[in-house]
Scaffold this active site. Sequence first.
Site, PDB file in Angstrom:
ATOM      1  N   GLU A   1      38.911  31.595  33.000  1.00  0.00           N
ATOM      2  CA  GLU A   1      39.381  31.703  34.374  1.00  0.00           C
ATOM      3  C   GLU A   1      39.079  30.394  35.086  1.00  0.00           C
ATOM      4  O   GLU A   1      37.926  29.955  35.143  1.00  0.00           O
ATOM      5  CB  GLU A   1      38.710  32.873  35.100  1.00  0.00           C
TER       6      GLU A   1
ATOM      7  N   ASP B   1      35.236  20.184  35.824  1.00  0.00           N
ATOM      8  CA  ASP B   1      36.683  20.055  35.695  1.00  0.00           C
ATOM      9  C   ASP B   1      37.186  20.834  34.488  1.00  0.00           C
ATOM     10  O   ASP B   1      36.851  20.511  33.339  1.00  0.00           O
ATOM     11  CB  ASP B   1      37.030  18.567  35.560  1.00  0.00           C
TER      12      ASP B   1
ATOM     13  N   ASP C   1      44.669  25.629  44.527  1.00  0.00           N
ATOM     14  CA  ASP C   1      45.046  24.847  45.707  1.00  0.00           C
ATOM     15  C   ASP C   1      46.536  24.515  45.619  1.00  0.00           C
ATOM     16  O   ASP C   1      46.984  23.914  44.652  1.00  0.00           O
ATOM     17  CB  ASP C   1      44.222  23.560  45.751  1.00  0.00           C
TER      18      ASP C   1
ATOM     19  N   ASP D   1      49.902  32.655  46.632  1.00  0.00           N
ATOM     20  CA  ASP D   1      50.547  33.201  47.825  1.00  0.00           C
ATOM     21  C   ASP D   1      51.341  32.122  48.550  1.00  0.00           C
ATOM     22  O   ASP D   1      51.736  32.296  49.697  1.00  0.00           O
ATOM     23  CB  ASP D   1      49.504  33.831  48.764  1.00  0.00           C
TER      24      ASP D   1
ATOM     25  N   ARG E   1      39.681  38.990  48.344  1.00  0.00           N
ATOM     26  CA  ARG E   1      39.542  38.776  49.781  1.00  0.00           C
ATOM     27  C   ARG E   1      40.499  37.688  50.253  1.00  0.00           C
ATOM     28  O   ARG E   1      41.152  37.816  51.287  1.00  0.00           O
ATOM     29  CB  ARG E   1      38.091  38.389  50.096  1.00  0.00           C
ATOM     30  N   PHE E   2      40.602  36.608  49.466  1.00  0.00           N
ATOM     31  CA  PHE E   2      41.510  35.522  49.801  1.00  0.00           C
ATOM     32  C   PHE E   2      42.953  36.021  49.834  1.00  0.00           C
ATOM     33  O   PHE E   2      43.725  35.698  50.733  1.00  0.00           O
ATOM     34  CB  PHE E   2      41.373  34.395  48.771  1.00  0.00           C
TER      35      PHE E   2
END
Length: 243
Positions: free
Chosen positions: A73, A125, A148, A184, A222-223
């Site tokens: 992940e 990274d 991001d 999203d 939550r995000f």
Amino acid sequence: MFEPGAGPAANPSDGHERTIRSFQPRRSRVTKGQHDALVRLWPRWGFDIDGSHLVDLDKLFDTLPSGAPVVLEIGFGMGEATAQMAAADPDTGILAADVHTPGQGNLLRLAELNGLTNVRVANGDAVILLREMLPPACLAGVRVYFPDPWPKKRHHKRRIIQPAFLDLAATRMAPGALLHCATDWEPYAEQMLEVLTAHPAFENTQPDGGFAPRPEQRPLTRFEGQGLDKGHSVRDLLFRRKA
């Protein structure tokens, strides 16, 4: 912040060749509970992505049977969803990579609190982890949730889901392994779908070639909830590594 060996290093991969970074290191305040978890659990369940050696996944996940599936992940935030997925699938090793120190500490805290022995945390990274520290065809899956989006056009080159990243990830994924992305940010979702569809090593699991419904095994984060509250559409992409 931490004594040597007691917690994640600030810049573990300094000096190693890297591609353009797809992330911004965040060193926000670590709570007492997160710090305590890092000091106590990092030597056992965490490691720095320093590119210095090949990781033996059987040794890393020594609480699981030899050859147990391992899912990488990339970016896990505060770790709540990661902990939920690990609890729901205790026979799969979850190798969670991030650079956010409070999130690393929180995930370790949650793992201990919930008796999870199948979570390991990698600091640094993920590209260097894939390129220099993982053997070929070792992963049963890769998860990239809400990376991001780098919304400005001049920053699009920093988005992680690019052909070069897929080239690398494909070499570390076993045939049939699942690449699961979620975002999203609609323009990024469209780019992900375009890039993944064009890549010869992956095939869409959806018969119509489009986005997938959110699988039950991916918790609502939550995000994600914040994005939904703002009217954002969340898109899941499920692509399989071809044999």
